[in-house]
Scaffold this motif. Structure first.
Motif, PDB file in Angstrom:
ATOM      1  N   ILE A 185       0.824  -1.208   0.000  1.00  0.00           N
ATOM      2  CA  ILE A 185       0.000   0.000   0.000  1.00  0.00           C
ATOM      3  C   ILE A 185       0.859   1.260   0.000  1.00  0.00           C
ATOM      4  N   ASN A 189       0.934   4.331  -2.959  1.00  0.00           N
ATOM      5  CA  ASN A 189       0.735   5.746  -2.655  1.00  0.00           C
ATOM      6  C   ASN A 189       1.786   6.635  -3.316  1.00  0.00           C
ATOM      7  N   ILE A 199      -4.122   4.730  -4.384  1.00  0.00           N
ATOM      8  CA  ILE A 199      -4.219   3.394  -3.796  1.00  0.00           C
ATOM      9  C   ILE A 199      -5.365   2.596  -4.417  1.00  0.00           C
ATOM     10  N   ALA A 238      -8.486   3.184   3.079  1.00  0.00           N
ATOM     11  CA  ALA A 238      -7.639   2.038   2.725  1.00  0.00           C
ATOM     12  C   ALA A 238      -8.190   0.742   3.303  1.00  0.00           C
TER      13      ALA A 238
END
Length: 286
Positions: A185, A189, A199, A238
């Motif tokens: 992740i 970004n 994302i 997220a």
């Protein structure tokens, strides 16, 4: 949510029984060991057995290994000779595969379920020759890993060959059976485009292939490997996104960068900071 930590947090020092005990004492359930011989000598059977005993004593499970990215030059530092599955020169590619197989073979003494690979270096361009080399390498490595119960996961990185869209296209076109993705992740970004969309746009191509994740934060400009909530990632969004993955109980492995230097926090303080960030993430996960 399982509380998993990558030993990348302490990659500059030897992975010892005491360090593993500290990780267990900080409330983690399992670890991903980063394969650097100066940190963890994956070719040394006695060392592997010692780490297996330490993990058992700390009641930690080994969930995954991160494949070595370079060959150590000495016992105290990581060397500059890269190990790449994208190596075009056949002799060098075979040498790299042999080294990577040694890491996979840890599973014979110390079982784990996933091995995380990069598609070459951080600046790997989408060269068709490198793509063919990666296919050849992974075809052999997947078969080798299957014999010891290990699934190979390629990770999205900031390179052209490591982009989620490239990885999805590569897997679809090569039809490499069993190859999965580790969604990082923090790396997602750092992609081009509007930061608020990066994302989600990175996860979409690999959603169905995601077998695990690397969790860390940054400010959208460089790969800082900060604890969650210390950068610019919207962790509420997220978490909602990651929960859409078909993989049940998607493993979330905290992969933080070690702080070093005379004024750096102690290992215990860094573990405490890691634990606190996971406390917040676990609350958001529900």
């Amino acid at each position: 949510m399982e509380r998993l930590l990558s030993t990348y947090l302490f990659v500059s020092r030897k992975l010892t029984r005491d360090l593993i005990s500290q990780i267990g004492g900080a409330g983690f359930h399992g670890v991903e060991i980063f394969c650097s011989r100066s940190h963890f000598d994956y070719t040394n059977r006695a060392e592997i057995q010692n780490i297996a005993g330490a993990l058992a004593d700390a009641r930690l499970k080994l969930t995954s290994l991160h494949a070595p990215t370079s060959r150590d030059l000495s016992a105290t530092r990581e060397g500059g000779q890269p190990l790449s599955i994208c190596e075009v020169e056949r002799v060098r590619r075979i040498e790299a595969m042999d080294e990577l197989k040694r890491a996979i073979d840890v599973a014979e003494e110390l079982p784990f379920s996933r091995m995380i690979f990069h598609m070459g270096g951080s600046r790997e361009t989408a060269d068709p020759r490198k793509r063919d080399a990666a296919f050849s390498s992974l075809e052999h490595l997947i078969l080798h890993a299957k014999h010891v119960g290990v699934t190979i996961c390629v990770e999205n990185t900031t390179s052209e060959m490591g982009s989620p869209a490239y990885l999805r296209s590569f897997i679809d076109e090569t039809r490499l059976t069993g190859l999965r993705v580790n969604f990082d992740i923090g790396h997602a970004n750092l992609a081009d485009g509007a930061e608020e969309n990066r994302i989600a746009e990175g996860f979409e191509p690999v959603r169905e292939l995601a077998a695990s994740t690397h969790i860390h934060d940054n400010h959208g400009e460089k790969d800082e490997h900060l604890p969650p909530y210390e950068g610019s990632i919207d962790w509420t969004a997220a978490v909602t996104l990651l929960k859409t993955a078909p993989e049940a109980n998607l493993p979330l492995t905290l992969e933080l960068k070690e702080k070093i230097g005379p004024e750096a926090p102690t290992p215990q303080q860094q573990l405490d900071a890691a634990r606190r960030s996971l406390d917040k993430l676990e609350e958001a996960w529900g």
